[in-house]
Design a protein around this motif. Structure first.
Motif, PDB file in Angstrom:
ATOM      1  N   LYS A  64       0.836  -1.204   0.000  1.00  7.84           N
ATOM      2  CA  LYS A  64       0.000   0.000   0.000  1.00  7.84           C
ATOM      3  C   LYS A  64       0.871   1.254   0.000  1.00  7.84           C
ATOM      4  O   LYS A  64       1.692   1.438   0.892  1.00  7.84           O
ATOM      5  CB  LYS A  64      -0.861  -0.029   1.269  1.00  7.84           C
ATOM      6  CG  LYS A  64      -2.013   0.947   1.282  1.00  7.84           C
ATOM      7  CD  LYS A  64      -2.803   0.734   2.586  1.00  7.84           C
ATOM      8  CE  LYS A  64      -3.918   1.731   2.827  1.00  7.84           C
ATOM      9  NZ  LYS A  64      -3.601   3.120   2.717  1.00  7.84           N
ATOM     10  N   PRO A  65       0.699   2.122  -1.014  1.00  6.97           N
ATOM     11  CA  PRO A  65       1.503   3.355  -1.032  1.00  6.97           C
ATOM     12  C   PRO A  65       1.163   4.272   0.142  1.00  6.97           C
ATOM     13  O   PRO A  65       0.046   4.226   0.671  1.00  6.97           O
ATOM     14  CB  PRO A  65       1.113   4.016  -2.354  1.00  6.97           C
ATOM     15  CG  PRO A  65       0.027   3.235  -2.949  1.00  6.97           C
ATOM     16  CD  PRO A  65      -0.201   1.996  -2.158  1.00  6.97           C
ATOM     17  N   LYS A  66       2.153   5.064   0.531  1.00  6.95           N
ATOM     18  CA  LYS A  66       1.984   5.962   1.669  1.00  6.95           C
ATOM     19  C   LYS A  66       1.640   7.364   1.180  1.00  6.95           C
ATOM     20  O   LYS A  66       2.318   7.894   0.310  1.00  6.95           O
ATOM     21  CB  LYS A  66       3.288   6.046   2.465  1.00  6.95           C
ATOM     22  CG  LYS A  66       3.816   4.717   2.949  1.00  6.95           C
ATOM     23  CD  LYS A  66       5.101   4.876   3.738  1.00  6.95           C
ATOM     24  CE  LYS A  66       6.300   5.069   2.835  1.00  6.95           C
ATOM     25  NZ  LYS A  66       7.586   4.838   3.552  1.00  6.95           N
ATOM     26  N   GLY A  67       0.630   7.964   1.780  1.00  7.37           N
ATOM     27  CA  GLY A  67       0.265   9.342   1.435  1.00  7.37           C
ATOM     28  C   GLY A  67       1.080  10.303   2.290  1.00  7.37           C
ATOM     29  O   GLY A  67       0.768  10.551   3.436  1.00  7.37           O
ATOM     30  N   ILE A  68       2.135  10.847   1.694  1.00  6.37           N
ATOM     31  CA  ILE A  68       3.009  11.738   2.452  1.00  6.37           C
ATOM     32  C   ILE A  68       2.362  13.119   2.528  1.00  6.37           C
ATOM     33  O   ILE A  68       2.061  13.730   1.502  1.00  6.37           O
ATOM     34  CB  ILE A  68       4.400  11.845   1.767  1.00  6.37           C
ATOM     35  CG1 ILE A  68       5.041  10.456   1.628  1.00  6.37           C
ATOM     36  CG2 ILE A  68       5.304  12.818   2.510  1.00  6.37           C
ATOM     37  CD1 ILE A  68       5.266   9.714   2.926  1.00  6.37           C
ATOM     38  N   LEU A  69       2.169  13.595   3.749  1.00  2.12           N
ATOM     39  CA  LEU A  69       1.485  14.882   3.932  1.00  2.12           C
ATOM     40  C   LEU A  69       2.476  16.022   4.114  1.00  2.12           C
ATOM     41  O   LEU A  69       3.325  15.987   5.013  1.00  2.12           O
ATOM     42  CB  LEU A  69       0.559  14.827   5.149  1.00  2.12           C
ATOM     43  CG  LEU A  69      -0.121  16.164   5.472  1.00  2.12           C
ATOM     44  CD1 LEU A  69      -1.118  16.555   4.391  1.00  2.12           C
ATOM     45  CD2 LEU A  69      -0.798  16.140   6.834  1.00  2.12           C
ATOM     46  N   HIS A  70       2.337  17.035   3.256  1.00  2.00           N
ATOM     47  CA  HIS A  70       3.117  18.262   3.419  1.00  2.00           C
ATOM     48  C   HIS A  70       2.188  19.432   3.721  1.00  2.00           C
ATOM     49  O   HIS A  70       1.092  19.512   3.161  1.00  2.00           O
ATOM     50  CB  HIS A  70       3.951  18.550   2.169  1.00  2.00           C
ATOM     51  CG  HIS A  70       5.166  17.671   2.083  1.00  2.00           C
ATOM     52  ND1 HIS A  70       6.210  17.783   2.981  1.00  2.00           N
ATOM     53  CD2 HIS A  70       5.491  16.656   1.249  1.00  2.00           C
ATOM     54  CE1 HIS A  70       7.134  16.867   2.681  1.00  2.00           C
ATOM     55  NE2 HIS A  70       6.712  16.165   1.646  1.00  2.00           N
ATOM     56  N   THR A  71       2.651  20.300   4.604  1.00  2.00           N
ATOM     57  CA  THR A  71       1.841  21.461   4.958  1.00  2.00           C
ATOM     58  C   THR A  71       2.446  22.715   4.313  1.00  2.00           C
ATOM     59  O   THR A  71       3.263  22.606   3.407  1.00  2.00           O
ATOM     60  CB  THR A  71       1.685  21.558   6.486  1.00  2.00           C
ATOM     61  OG1 THR A  71       2.981  21.691   7.081  1.00  2.00           O
ATOM     62  CG2 THR A  71       1.000  20.312   7.046  1.00  2.00           C
ATOM     63  N   THR A  72       2.064  23.888   4.766  1.00  2.00           N
ATOM     64  CA  THR A  72       2.323  25.066   3.940  1.00  2.00           C
ATOM     65  C   THR A  72       3.570  25.888   4.307  1.00  2.00           C
ATOM     66  O   THR A  72       4.500  26.014   3.494  1.00  2.00           O
ATOM     67  CB  THR A  72       1.079  25.987   3.942  1.00  2.00           C
ATOM     68  OG1 THR A  72      -0.073  25.197   3.621  1.00  2.00           O
ATOM     69  CG2 THR A  72       1.214  27.091   2.909  1.00  2.00           C
ATOM     70  N   GLY A  73       3.615  26.445   5.500  1.00  2.00           N
ATOM     71  CA  GLY A  73       4.636  27.446   5.828  1.00  2.00           C
ATOM     72  C   GLY A  73       6.059  26.912   5.845  1.00  2.00           C
ATOM     73  O   GLY A  73       6.962  27.475   5.221  1.00  2.00           O
ATOM     74  N   GLY A  74       6.269  25.820   6.547  1.00  2.00           N
ATOM     75  CA  GLY A  74       7.609  25.251   6.657  1.00  2.00           C
ATOM     76  C   GLY A  74       8.080  24.708   5.316  1.00  2.00           C
ATOM     77  O   GLY A  74       9.227  24.905   4.910  1.00  2.00           O
ATOM     78  N   TYR A  75       7.172  24.049   4.623  1.00  2.00           N
ATOM     79  CA  TYR A  75       7.497  23.471   3.315  1.00  2.00           C
ATOM     80  C   TYR A  75       7.993  24.551   2.361  1.00  2.00           C
ATOM     81  O   TYR A  75       9.048  24.439   1.745  1.00  2.00           O
ATOM     82  CB  TYR A  75       6.261  22.766   2.750  1.00  2.00           C
ATOM     83  CG  TYR A  75       6.429  22.299   1.321  1.00  2.00           C
ATOM     84  CD1 TYR A  75       7.173  21.158   1.030  1.00  2.00           C
ATOM     85  CD2 TYR A  75       5.862  23.000   0.266  1.00  2.00           C
ATOM     86  CE1 TYR A  75       7.344  20.732  -0.282  1.00  2.00           C
ATOM     87  CE2 TYR A  75       6.025  22.582  -1.050  1.00  2.00           C
ATOM     88  CZ  TYR A  75       6.769  21.446  -1.319  1.00  2.00           C
ATOM     89  OH  TYR A  75       6.941  21.032  -2.620  1.00  2.00           O
ATOM     90  N   LEU A  76       7.224  25.619   2.285  1.00  2.00           N
ATOM     91  CA  LEU A  76       7.552  26.686   1.334  1.00  2.00           C
ATOM     92  C   LEU A  76       8.850  27.394   1.733  1.00  2.00           C
ATOM     93  O   LEU A  76       9.647  27.782   0.874  1.00  2.00           O
ATOM     94  CB  LEU A  76       6.390  27.684   1.293  1.00  2.00           C
ATOM     95  CG  LEU A  76       6.086  28.304  -0.049  1.00  2.00           C
ATOM     96  CD1 LEU A  76       5.814  27.254  -1.104  1.00  2.00           C
ATOM     97  CD2 LEU A  76       4.893  29.249   0.071  1.00  2.00           C
ATOM     98  N   THR A  77       9.072  27.534   3.032  1.00  2.00           N
ATOM     99  CA  THR A  77      10.287  28.183   3.523  1.00  2.00           C
ATOM    100  C   THR A  77      11.525  27.439   3.035  1.00  2.00           C
ATOM    101  O   THR A  77      12.469  28.032   2.508  1.00  2.00           O
ATOM    102  CB  THR A  77      10.296  28.217   5.069  1.00  2.00           C
ATOM    103  OG1 THR A  77       9.168  28.967   5.510  1.00  2.00           O
ATOM    104  CG2 THR A  77      11.570  28.850   5.607  1.00  2.00           C
ATOM    105  N   GLN A  78      11.526  26.123   3.199  1.00  2.00           N
ATOM    106  CA  GLN A  78      12.717  25.356   2.836  1.00  2.00           C
ATOM    107  C   GLN A  78      12.854  25.218   1.317  1.00  2.00           C
ATOM    108  O   GLN A  78      13.966  25.221   0.793  1.00  2.00           O
ATOM    109  CB  GLN A  78      12.691  23.987   3.519  1.00  2.00           C
ATOM    110  CG  GLN A  78      14.087  23.421   3.731  1.00  2.00           C
ATOM    111  CD  GLN A  78      14.073  22.102   4.495  1.00  2.00           C
ATOM    112  OE1 GLN A  78      13.118  21.809   5.226  1.00  2.00           O
ATOM    113  NE2 GLN A  78      15.107  21.309   4.318  1.00  2.00           N
ATOM    114  N   CYS A  79      11.723  25.133   0.600  1.00  2.00           N
ATOM    115  CA  CYS A  79      11.790  25.109  -0.866  1.00  2.00           C
ATOM    116  C   CYS A  79      12.423  26.400  -1.370  1.00  2.00           C
ATOM    117  O   CYS A  79      13.309  26.382  -2.231  1.00  2.00           O
ATOM    118  CB  CYS A  79      10.399  24.949  -1.483  1.00  2.00           C
ATOM    119  SG  CYS A  79       9.742  23.286  -1.366  1.00  2.00           S
ATOM    120  N   ALA A  80      11.973  27.526  -0.842  1.00  2.00           N
ATOM    121  CA  ALA A  80      12.481  28.821  -1.309  1.00  2.00           C
ATOM    122  C   ALA A  80      13.959  28.988  -0.936  1.00  2.00           C
ATOM    123  O   ALA A  80      14.764  29.444  -1.751  1.00  2.00           O
ATOM    124  CB  ALA A  80      11.650  29.959  -0.720  1.00  2.00           C
ATOM    125  N   ALA A  81      14.329  28.589   0.281  1.00  2.00           N
ATOM    126  CA  ALA A  81      15.716  28.750   0.728  1.00  2.00           C
ATOM    127  C   ALA A  81      16.676  27.934  -0.127  1.00  2.00           C
ATOM    128  O   ALA A  81      17.748  28.412  -0.517  1.00  2.00           O
ATOM    129  CB  ALA A  81      15.840  28.344   2.199  1.00  2.00           C
TER     130      ALA A  81
END
Ligand code: 7RM
Length: 651
Positions: free
Chosen positions: A273-290
């Motif tokens: 069974k594949p795993k549904g990896i949950l990402h949220t907004t503020g922290g995710y975007l911070t590290q993507c941008a950095a």
């Protein structure tokens, strides 16, 4: 590796070119070390500053992070919107008319979409979703080809707080169905089809097949890409362009909690069974941008191209959210790298003047094999930085990439990360790190990585161990969708107190990390993550199959290739015919990219005394070619059987 080899490798470090260093965001190893030390000693101040500098917040957070192991929250109390950060924020600046997306379809069609225009498209489509009643907290499956409207759909969902789950267009109806059901999605956004090697991939037909057993789905919105034949179900299916007609271009972004679920992305685990990896907004975007600055050293005038499919995490973080949040001009290409010829990538680099090029080792190896004449046909002088992701890059491919594509001028960032980590974790900083071919080098600021044994004790230099992350990071997964217990046991209970990556790694005496590959039953084929269990469960669903064991076999181009050992139910089977049928079956059950390269029929599978299939042994057989060809005769099986018994004793 011989001692001599190790010494040679140390000698052949590639220092960053001087002119690159002079203009880089992070200049030289001391600058890297300072950043790293700061983040390690004062993580809250450090990440708070990054989040403030890189993003727009409707309301500031109260706490940078809260850690209730193994559950983390970042920027709690903060209000933010990912779509706003990728679009609206730029409209008040000189980026308003800057090209956000340079798109090229496989047939050669082109679109240049400015930030202003992308914002307009997203607002219109968000209003379409709104008018159909979709709102914050709802969930949408997106199953589309690589057209700009895929990004538009994601950003429109993000604008309203609808959690999206993009399903890679290569997945079959079965796989799509499982994801719709697990997410309990109400909305599916798709297209008639997309182009791949000159053929139409008929997405809508696959959606129709999948939705036969998905009672939660109320709306299907269909974007017209190919103009191919589709059937539309009255009351459920709607054309994008019809709903979009007359839609308002004003649609304010909803201020969302920093921890609002941005997306779920399904990835292979060690079970069926594949795993549904949950990402949220503020922290995710911070590290993507950095990481756009730290790793890609993004500058205003760059033309950036990540060749991944948006259906994988690399596309989420480094085609959509990272580059757009950073205000980049980003190339998006719909089709295959070898269509119509092996120079398609290099043609695109030349045509649009790509300066940053990010691709996978599989693509590099496949193109390398076709010889230097293809890149030599094109002017690649605009390139200044190369990147690699998805699997270990072997030094030979690294050297070719560096010499033939980068002409020896361009640093290569070998970026290690995972669907779960959300953003790049271990990678050179191109204006700082001396490069060691095959090594992802050092952890980025805020990433505390180590190589440890089963008890969590560091193994020491040049020793192989488990790669772990010792502290929460902003873009980390928050949980597995609707399965927090699996989240705990998969990632946090394997080695006490730390995040278990599932990868083996080694660190040399200078601190360079080399990631060696998975230690679990996850394979990496062409940079796509596949679960051996998932393929095995698909195979045993076939009426002829009694048992199946799947292992990865080393492959020069795809990294690993799927090799399946099969025992059959009683009957008179034509092995040749059946083997074709089973390969087709897996393509149907999961997707064409999971199709076994090789099927071997066996009388029995090697097992431990407790009845566990010894995949390790099978892996050895396919790797060291201890047994070659079809293992169909009893005689051959006796070889495996004897081996199996010996190993069984050892365990
Ligand atoms: C981004 C992505 C993750 C797995 C990971 C590794 C392997 C990825 C590298 C690598 C060696 C690298 N997400 N991996 N990057 N191995 N060097 N630079 O690929 O979830 O699909 O896969 O990929 O095994 O655990 S993923």
């Amino acid at each position: 590796m011989s001692k001599h080899g190790a010494v040679e490798q140390q000698l052949s470090l590639y220092p960053p070119p001087e002119d690159f260093v002079r203009r880089a965001h992070v200049q030289g190893m001391n600058a890297y070390r300072e950043l790293y030390a700061r983040a390690e000693k004062q993580p809250e101040e450090f990440w708070g500053e990054v989040a403030e500098r890189e993003l727009f917040w409707f309301e500031k957070w109260r706490h940078v992070f809260e850690w209730d192991p193994p559950f983390a929250k970042w920027f709690t109390g903060g209000k933010i919107n990912a779509s706003y950060n990728c679009l609206d924020r730029h409209l008040a600046t000189r980026r308003r008319n800057k090209i956000a997306i340079i798109w090229e379809g496989e047939p050669g069609d082109q679109r240049m979409i400015s930030y202003f225009e992308l914002h307009r498209l997203v607002c219109r489509f968000a209003n379409v979703l709104k008018s159909r009643g979709w709102k914050t907290g709802d969930r949408a499956i997106i199953y589309m080809p690589m057209v700009p409207e895929l990004a538009v759909a994601m950003l429109a969902c993000a604008r309203l707080g609808i959690t999206h789950s993009v399903v890679f267009g290569g997945f079959s109806a079965e796989a799509l169905k499982a994801r719709v059901q697990d997410l309990e999605a109400g909305l599916v956004i798709t297209a008639d089809g997309g182009w791949r090697r000159g053929r139409e991939i008929r997405l809508k037909a696959t959606v129709d097949e999948a939705l036969a057993e998905c009672p939660t789905v109320r709306d299907v919105i269909v974007y017209r890409r190919t103009g191919g034949q589709v059937s539309m179900q009255e009351g459920r299916d709607f054309w994008w362009h019809e709903l979009d007609e007359g839609a308002s271009e004003v649609c304010p972004a909803v201020p969302l909690d920093a921890e609002h679920p941005l997306y779920v992305l399904y990835t292979s685990g060690t079970t069926g069974k594949p795993k549904g990896i949950l990402h949220t907004t503020g922290g995710y975007l911070t590290q993507c941008a950095a990481t756009m600055k730290w790793v890609f050293d993004l500058r205003e005038e760059d033309t950036y191209w990540c060749t991944a499919d948006i259906g994988w995490v690399t596309g989420h973080s480094y085609i959509v959210y990272g580059p757009l949040a950073a205000g980049a001009t980003s190339v998006v290409y719909e089709g295959a790298p070898d269509f119509p010829q092996y120079d398609r990538f290099w043609r695109i680099v030349e045509k649009y003047g790509v300066s940053i090029f990010y691709t996978s080792p599989t693509a590099i190896r496949a193109l390398l094999r076709q010889g230097d004449k293809w890149p030599e046909m094109h002017d690649l002088s605009t390139l200044r930085l190369l990147g690699s992701v998805g699997e270990p890059i072997n030094p030979a491919a690294w050297e070719w990439y560096h010499r033939v594509i980068g002409k020896g001028r361009c640093p290569i960032v070998d970026t290690w990360w995972q669907t779960e980590t959300g953003a790049i974790m271990i990678s050179p900083m191109p204006g700082a790190t001396p490069l060691k071919p095959g090594s992802a080098s050092f952890p980025l600021p805020g990433v505390i990585a180590d190589v440890v044994d089963m008890n969590g004790d560091p193994v020491g230099p040049d020793k192989e161990g488990f790669l772990v992350i010792k502290r929460p990071w902003p873009a980390m997964l928050r949980t597995i969708w609707r399965d927090p217990e699996r989240y705990k046991s998969q990632y946090w209970n394997r080695v006490p107190g730390v995040y278990f990556t599932g990868d083996a790694a080694r660190r040399d005496s200078n601190g360079y990390f080399t990631v060696l590959g998975r230690v679990d039953d996850v394979m990496n084929v062409s940079g796509h993550r596949l679960s051996t269990m998932e393929i095995e469960s698909a195979l045993v669903r076939h009426p002829s199959v009694a048992e199946a064991a799947v292992v990865g076999r080393p492959d020069e181009v795809t990294g690993q290739a799927v090799c399946a050992f099969i025992t059959l139910k009683k009957g008179n089977w034509d092995h040749k015919k059946l083997s074709d049928e089973l390969r087709q079956w897996v393509a149907h059950e999961i997707g064409a990219f999971a199709r076994p390269a090789e099927i071997r029929f066996a009388e029995a599978l090697p097992k431990t005394r407790s009845g566990k299939i010894m995949r390790r042994l099978l892996r050895e057989i396919v790797t060291t070619r201890a047994v070659t060809g079809d293992v169909t005769t009893l005689e051959d099986m006796a070889v495996i059987g004897r081996l199996a018994e010996q190993r069984g004793e050892e365990e």
